[in-house]
Design an enzyme around this catalytic site. Sequence first.
Site, short mmCIF file in Angstrom:
data_model
loop_
_atom_site.label_atom_id
_atom_site.label_comp_id
_atom_site.label_asym_id
_atom_site.label_seq_id
_atom_site.Cartn_x
_atom_site.Cartn_y
_atom_site.Cartn_z
N ASN A 211 -9.64 1.40 -8.90
CA ASN A 211 -10.12 1.27 -7.52
C ASN A 211 -10.85 2.54 -7.11
OD1 ASN A 211 -8.15 3.17 -6.28
ND2 ASN A 211 -6.70 1.69 -7.09
N ILE A 312 6.35 1.29 -6.42
CA ILE A 312 7.03 2.57 -6.63
C ILE A 312 7.70 3.05 -5.35
CG2 ILE A 312 6.74 4.96 -7.41
CD1 ILE A 312 4.10 3.93 -8.80
N1 CTP Z 1 2.60 1.77 -3.45
C1 CTP Z 1 3.39 2.07 -4.52
N2 CTP Z 1 3.45 1.23 -5.58
C2 CTP Z 1 2.73 0.09 -5.61
C3 CTP Z 1 1.90 -0.23 -4.50
C4 CTP Z 1 1.85 0.64 -3.43
O1 CTP Z 1 4.05 3.13 -4.52
N3 CTP Z 1 2.79 -0.70 -6.64
C5 CTP Z 1 2.58 2.66 -2.30
C6 CTP Z 1 1.27 3.37 -2.05
O2 CTP Z 1 1.21 4.61 -2.70
C7 CTP Z 1 1.27 3.51 -0.54
C8 CTP Z 1 2.03 2.30 -0.06
O3 CTP Z 1 2.80 1.86 -1.17
O4 CTP Z 1 1.99 4.65 -0.12
C9 CTP Z 1 1.23 1.17 0.46
O5 CTP Z 1 0.22 0.81 -0.43
P1 CTP Z 1 -0.73 -0.41 -0.10
O6 CTP Z 1 -1.55 -0.72 -1.29
O7 CTP Z 1 -1.47 -0.13 1.17
O8 CTP Z 1 0.31 -1.53 0.24
P2 CTP Z 1 0.91 -2.71 -0.54
O9 CTP Z 1 2.37 -2.57 -0.45
O10 CTP Z 1 0.33 -2.80 -1.91
O11 CTP Z 1 0.45 -3.91 0.38
P3 CTP Z 1 -0.94 -4.69 0.46
O12 CTP Z 1 -1.80 -4.25 -0.70
O13 CTP Z 1 -0.54 -6.10 0.39
O14 CTP Z 1 -1.51 -4.32 1.79
#
Ligand code: CTP
Length: 401
Positions: A211, A312
Amino acid sequence: MRLAGKKIVLGMTGGIACYKIAELTRMLGKAGADVQVVMTQAATQFITPVTMQALSGNTVFADQWDTRIPNNMPHIDLTRDADAIVIAPCSTDFMSKLAHGACDDLLSTLCIARPSGIPLLIAPAMNVEMWQNAATQRNATLIKADGIQMMGPVSGEQACGETGMGRMLEPDQLFSEIVATFQKKSLTGKQILITAGPTFEPIDPVRGITNLSSGKMGYAIAQAAWEAGAQVTLVSGPTALSAPYGVRRIHVQTAQQMHDAVMTQLQIQNPQVFIAVAAVADWRVANASDQKLKKTSESNTPQLKFIQNPDILALVAALPNAPYCVGFAAESENLLQYGAAKRVKKNIPLLVGNIGHHTFGKEDNELVLFDANGYVQLPRADKQTLAIQLIDELAQRLVSA
Ligand code: CTP
């Protein structure tokens, strides 16, 4: 302009590392500092006052009896409005003078005459045997006990051809130390674990899904946390950035590797704070190929299947004795609504929201901080400024948590 309005007296003593101070002088000037160079006679053997005057934009002083100062007291006049005194390079001899309070030239007299409260920082630079000598080590102990801040030295190649401790820090490292001197030490004694950057999920050995995260925000937060006195470990996906000075970096590629590295560091360090800034891929390719996928015909498009990666942040937040968890939300719309909901869903005390495509790869950003009391907005600014503000907000919440 991290040093805007700061006056720094930059003292130079005899040593081949003097040539590196030309670069440091430029860095300090570019960061907005007013640099007043003071040289010992020995320093002038290694680099000329002309060079240092040209680079600093200020007259250089090297003599206690310099008549250019109206009252002929340069040791007083040069220090009264200083914000810090930095001795770089600091020779073996000058360490001895500092340790014992000698004042037999302008620079040593100026150090003794500095008002208490003005930080004095030194960057030792000398041959390995000179550094290891019992007298130098005794002096180093005395200097530290007097509250003088030692920047380095480090081990490495030396101008004399030998290798070992005594090498001066590089100009950019000295710059980081000087900037950190002026920061509030709100996280002293705290261990902080941070994730940053994108992840990269392989499709085959030469292709993958990633990304647009550059890692800049996470790296800026790591730097700000170190400047605030914390011990910082950064688990980073692939980025083009250098590790911030003082921060331990662990490289990972995939979300699974990031998860594993975070869990290992939690075991080893037991950090008080976990900040998840990384843009972690939500899915990875379930049927990634061991060999490069070939375009054998017009119609053969790869049929990729996906499985979810571990979340995570959510996993860390759910641990018994979890650290104080800070999450990031990269949204594309409805930030206030989605951010507040995501904080509750991830069960974390603090979530930082931003609009992903307004910040990925850019130098600036604007943030919204969501906690149990509602939200606070940090208006658009460069990422380092926002990182400092965020660390400040975090430190306040840690006190009351
Ligand atoms: N995060 C993480 N591990 C993942 C996905 C996200 O630790 N597999 C953490 C990111 O580092 C961030 C937070 O969760 O601090 C939110 O990430 P985001 O991508 O905005 O949220 P998602 O939980 O993936 O929700 P969505 O993509 O559906 O908005």
